[in-house]
Motif scaffolding. Sequence first.
Motif, PDB file in Angstrom:
ATOM      1  N   ARG A  95       1.196  -1.413  -0.076  1.00  0.00           N
ATOM      2  CA  ARG A  95      -0.087  -0.375  -0.267  1.00  0.00           C
ATOM      3  C   ARG A  95       0.818   1.031   0.245  1.00  0.00           C
ATOM      4  NH1 ARG A  95      -3.461  -1.334   4.504  1.00  0.00           N
ATOM      5  NH2 ARG A  95      -3.699  -3.083   3.485  1.00  0.00           N
ATOM      6  N   GLY A  96       0.745   2.179  -1.121  1.00  0.00           N
ATOM      7  CA  GLY A  96       1.049   3.043  -1.013  1.00  0.00           C
ATOM      8  C   GLY A  96       2.920   3.368  -1.509  1.00  0.00           C
ATOM      9  N   TRP A  97       3.505   1.911  -2.108  1.00  0.00           N
ATOM     10  CA  TRP A  97       4.159   1.616  -3.502  1.00  0.00           C
ATOM     11  C   TRP A  97       4.663   2.199  -4.683  1.00  0.00           C
ATOM     12  CZ3 TRP A  97       8.363  -2.724  -2.474  1.00  0.00           C
ATOM     13  CH2 TRP A  97       8.327  -3.393  -0.983  1.00  0.00           C
ATOM     14  N   SER A  98       4.678   2.650  -5.121  1.00  0.00           N
ATOM     15  CA  SER A  98       4.873   3.373  -6.676  1.00  0.00           C
ATOM     16  C   SER A  98       5.305   2.193  -7.587  1.00  0.00           C
ATOM     17  CB  SER A  98       6.056   5.073  -6.926  1.00  0.00           C
ATOM     18  OG  SER A  98       6.718   4.718  -6.625  1.00  0.00           O
ATOM     19  N   SER A  99       5.302   2.092  -8.385  1.00  0.00           N
ATOM     20  CA  SER A  99       5.897   1.331  -9.437  1.00  0.00           C
ATOM     21  C   SER A  99       7.443   1.599  -9.680  1.00  0.00           C
ATOM     22  CB  SER A  99       5.385   1.324 -11.018  1.00  0.00           C
ATOM     23  OG  SER A  99       5.608   3.169 -11.145  1.00  0.00           O
ATOM     24  N   THR A 100       7.978   2.784  -9.330  1.00  0.00           N
ATOM     25  CA  THR A 100       9.617   2.623  -8.990  1.00  0.00           C
ATOM     26  C   THR A 100      10.434   2.694  -7.749  1.00  0.00           C
ATOM     27  OG1 THR A 100       9.185   4.933  -9.709  1.00  0.00           O
ATOM     28  CG2 THR A 100      11.444   3.986  -8.557  1.00  0.00           C
ATOM     29  N   ASP A 101       9.045   1.804  -6.918  1.00  0.00           N
ATOM     30  CA  ASP A 101       9.215   1.271  -5.545  1.00  0.00           C
ATOM     31  C   ASP A 101       9.301  -0.037  -5.636  1.00  0.00           C
ATOM     32  OD1 ASP A 101       9.212   3.851  -3.871  1.00  0.00           O
ATOM     33  OD2 ASP A 101       7.238   3.235  -3.309  1.00  0.00           O
ATOM     34  N   LEU A 102       8.623  -0.592  -6.252  1.00  0.00           N
ATOM     35  CA  LEU A 102       8.203  -1.926  -7.224  1.00  0.00           C
ATOM     36  C   LEU A 102       9.742  -2.626  -8.061  1.00  0.00           C
ATOM     37  CD1 LEU A 102       4.707  -2.953  -7.329  1.00  0.00           C
ATOM     38  CD2 LEU A 102       6.747  -3.934  -6.073  1.00  0.00           C
ATOM     39  N   SER A 103      10.464  -1.517  -8.661  1.00  0.00           N
ATOM     40  CA  SER A 103      11.537  -1.456  -9.761  1.00  0.00           C
ATOM     41  C   SER A 103      12.625  -1.887  -8.293  1.00  0.00           C
ATOM     42  CB  SER A 103      11.488  -0.781 -10.975  1.00  0.00           C
ATOM     43  OG  SER A 103      11.382   0.192 -10.271  1.00  0.00           O
ATOM     44  N   GLU A 104      12.491  -0.784  -7.936  1.00  0.00           N
ATOM     45  CA  GLU A 104      13.677  -0.419  -6.866  1.00  0.00           C
ATOM     46  C   GLU A 104      13.589  -2.260  -5.945  1.00  0.00           C
ATOM     47  OE1 GLU A 104      16.438   2.569  -8.227  1.00  0.00           O
ATOM     48  OE2 GLU A 104      16.312   0.950  -6.871  1.00  0.00           O
ATOM     49  N   LEU A 105      12.951  -2.353  -5.648  1.00  0.00           N
ATOM     50  CA  LEU A 105      12.952  -3.669  -5.444  1.00  0.00           C
ATOM     51  C   LEU A 105      13.058  -5.168  -5.433  1.00  0.00           C
ATOM     52  CD1 LEU A 105      11.882  -5.553  -2.813  1.00  0.00           C
ATOM     53  CD2 LEU A 105       9.479  -6.170  -4.080  1.00  0.00           C
ATOM     54  N   THR A 106      13.020  -4.940  -7.336  1.00  0.00           N
ATOM     55  CA  THR A 106      13.753  -6.048  -8.031  1.00  0.00           C
ATOM     56  C   THR A 106      15.749  -5.914  -7.967  1.00  0.00           C
ATOM     57  OG1 THR A 106      13.906  -4.676  -9.328  1.00  0.00           O
ATOM     58  CG2 THR A 106      11.776  -6.366  -9.785  1.00  0.00           C
ATOM     59  N   VAL A 107      15.648  -4.883  -8.083  1.00  0.00           N
ATOM     60  CA  VAL A 107      17.043  -4.705  -7.501  1.00  0.00           C
ATOM     61  C   VAL A 107      18.073  -5.251  -6.422  1.00  0.00           C
ATOM     62  CG1 VAL A 107      19.014  -3.117  -7.415  1.00  0.00           C
ATOM     63  CG2 VAL A 107      17.309  -2.302  -9.305  1.00  0.00           C
ATOM     64  N   SER A 108      17.130  -4.898  -5.304  1.00  0.00           N
ATOM     65  CA  SER A 108      17.248  -5.347  -3.995  1.00  0.00           C
ATOM     66  C   SER A 108      17.484  -7.029  -4.293  1.00  0.00           C
ATOM     67  CB  SER A 108      16.356  -4.786  -2.725  1.00  0.00           C
ATOM     68  OG  SER A 108      17.088  -3.338  -3.323  1.00  0.00           O
ATOM     69  N   VAL A 109      16.212  -7.719  -4.202  1.00  0.00           N
ATOM     70  CA  VAL A 109      16.092  -8.988  -4.527  1.00  0.00           C
ATOM     71  C   VAL A 109      17.095  -9.417  -4.575  1.00  0.00           C
ATOM     72  CG1 VAL A 109      14.636 -10.671  -4.881  1.00  0.00           C
ATOM     73  CG2 VAL A 109      13.525  -8.793  -3.984  1.00  0.00           C
ATOM     74  N   TYR A 110      17.455  -8.859  -6.421  1.00  0.00           N
ATOM     75  CA  TYR A 110      18.450  -9.555  -6.788  1.00  0.00           C
ATOM     76  C   TYR A 110      19.924  -9.581  -6.537  1.00  0.00           C
ATOM     77  CZ  TYR A 110      21.100 -10.510 -10.933  1.00  0.00           C
ATOM     78  OH  TYR A 110      22.434 -11.082 -12.442  1.00  0.00           O
ATOM     79  N   SER A 111      20.880  -8.053  -5.304  1.00  0.00           N
ATOM     80  CA  SER A 111      21.602  -8.367  -4.725  1.00  0.00           C
ATOM     81  C   SER A 111      21.193  -9.372  -4.148  1.00  0.00           C
ATOM     82  CB  SER A 111      21.261  -6.627  -4.604  1.00  0.00           C
ATOM     83  OG  SER A 111      21.339  -6.197  -4.810  1.00  0.00           O
ATOM     84  N   THR A 112      20.002  -9.443  -3.063  1.00  0.00           N
ATOM     85  CA  THR A 112      20.604 -10.255  -2.006  1.00  0.00           C
ATOM     86  C   THR A 112      20.516 -12.073  -2.781  1.00  0.00           C
ATOM     87  OG1 THR A 112      18.959  -9.117  -1.073  1.00  0.00           O
ATOM     88  CG2 THR A 112      18.995 -11.043   0.179  1.00  0.00           C
ATOM     89  N   LEU A 113      19.923 -12.254  -3.544  1.00  0.00           N
ATOM     90  CA  LEU A 113      19.842 -13.669  -4.282  1.00  0.00           C
ATOM     91  C   LEU A 113      21.217 -13.473  -4.678  1.00  0.00           C
ATOM     92  CD1 LEU A 113      16.693 -13.524  -6.673  1.00  0.00           C
ATOM     93  CD2 LEU A 113      17.207 -15.258  -4.155  1.00  0.00           C
TER      94      LEU A 113
END
Lengths: 287, 437
Positions: free
Chosen positions: B70-88
């Motif tokens: 709730r309250g996330w923008s599309s930018t937030d989600l695309s940044e999330l994918t970068v963080s998830v990728y780093s964590t993986l």
Amino acid sequence: MRVTPAGACAVAVAVACGAAPAGQQATFSSRLEAVRVDALVTERGRHVTGLTAADFEVVDNGVRQSLDLVSFETLPLDVVLVFDLSASVKGERLEQLHAAAKAVLGGLTARDQAALLSFNHRVQLQQALTGDMRAVGDALAVVEPRGETALFDGTYAGLLIGARDAARTLVVVFSDGVDTASWLSASQVLDAAKRTDAVVYALSARGSGSAPFLRDLADQTGGSAIEVESLRELSARLLTILEEFRHRYLLSYSPQGVTTAGWHRLEVRVKGRRGVAVRARAGYTGR
Amino acid sequence: MRPVAGRGGFVALAAACLVVLLPRVVFAQTPSPAPAEDRRASRLDRLEQWTTAVERHVPGRADDALGTFRGWSSTDLSELTVSVYSTLNLLRNGSSRIFMRPPGSTRRPVQVFYSLGEVRRLLDVSRRFGAIGETGVLRRGALLHMDVIVLGSGVDSASRSRNGTSFLLFQFSDGQLLATVDAAGHWDTGRFLLDRRERPERDDWVRRWYRTATLFMLGTMQLHPGIVARGLELFPSDPELLLLAGAFHETLASPAVQEPLRAADLPRDATPAVRTARTELGLAEDLLRRVAEARPDLDEAHLRLGNVLARLGRHKDALTELRQVTVWKNPLLEYYARLFIGRSAAALGDDAAARAAFDAASRLSPGAQSPLLALSHLAHARGDLDGAAAALARVFALRDPDVSGGDPWWAYAVSAGRVFEISKTDLAAQVGEALPR
């Protein structure tokens, strides 16, 4: 969705349409024998009145025909209102549509009849042809806009409602959207229009996707297609249409020298009058 | 027989039609208005929130985890994918300290920088990933993002808009443009996660995720061509995905999509991911023909191919295809088939066959107006005014669709998605419930 009374009364109405009301029967006994052509004659934008059969020239598939009859303002009207009541016609649009219907119904005479057919995804005869204009208005008042748009299906049904009556049939189609739900195609409806005598006046919101179909339909039947900027214009436009329709000539002839079946291209002219414009159906499909 | 129904009642009539456009800018461009330090902290917070949601979400249940976004923008989600990728990357190699943006998100490799404190937090999250298992994280994550859409508003729209990011959604209703909104990118986040599988094309769960996603899109007219295309890229010979993709392009060719899109005032830099009706029908024909040949027992492939061919004006071919099926196993499909056979037979001048087909359709669905209108038109075209009027009278006499079941034709566009719920339940069952805390 509201349960309408249309289902219960429609069967009776549609069957009754087969017999013309008393007093109207004398004009034409059969559409199979006579061809009727509704024609609007104007000169510099004004209606031309006082013409007789001798003034007209009708050419059917290249063969000049002898007119049996020309009527002007003598026959009663059957006005079939075919209204789009899908989800897009809500709020102010609906109010404007109500006002427009009220205006056109108020402009009819005691000899005229009106019917109301609504369509969203479903085609519903809200009120069959009747001389009781209040009943038509009341039928519209209880319709709740919802659903998708079956413009082609609704228009087809509207064309047929007045097809068995001896009166002149004016079909007024209003739609503010694009067809998204019909089974019938645009070409099938245009094909059906070639087989009826009805004249279609079509109104659509400017820029709506329905405009090309409605334009073709109006051209085909000798009517007119009007795009309105705002639905506030509807009432005035409908009254203009009614006025124009009353000033049309109804020409009738028994085809001579042409085969019965197939497409008949029609040319209607006023003899010896330059600058006079005639608007009539492009032709008809013989049976 | 009742038309296809779904969330919110009668789907065909209630659902808005969304068309997703190609990205205006690539994900790499992330115009963040926030100060850099806040932004980095924020993205790590979000990664942790996301990981908690993955751990706690019960697949298929509208639980609190879905509120994470709730309250996330599309930018937030695309940044999330970068963080998830780093964590993986850390999960696979705990000593790695060089982080890159995911491939495909930028034209050239771009490094991502984290402070020491951030790396520690990434390591903590990678340990949580490890507890679930990499496969579990990716599958549960993909399902979480599907559930956000399916169990939420039903639309992949961002609750917060940031200019210049990701995709646009064009929202239509009754053939008219209602709104243009930013896509949140939940579908694409799901796709991103599944692309992280080492060999996604060998994972049947991935195939079923794409199948379920496409079923949902078809059943609700939430159309995202990119997801369907990716499913086909991974599983180019899968009959189910071929059939659904064929149905998808058939839908994209429909007036309900084409007409409002033509009238819409699109932004200059946006390119619709929808081609002309004829092109979409051609794509549909190719896909459906492949599946009809590979799996001749799939009645729906013949049905839809028959419809596509008829819409292309090839009625003889359409009839040949529709008559491949001698006994229809599904009454809904049989209803459509009878209508289509009637239409093509009428177009070829075989009135008797057309009438028989329309009569059969009417018997299959007595509350439907389409076969009656077809019969009326058929009679009218022959000059049989009595017959035309009689059939029309039957239309007017039909009972309220809410009582009679209405006309399945109205739901044809969404009927391909009718087994979505079954597919999703099956998908969720393989992932299991929430993890123990």
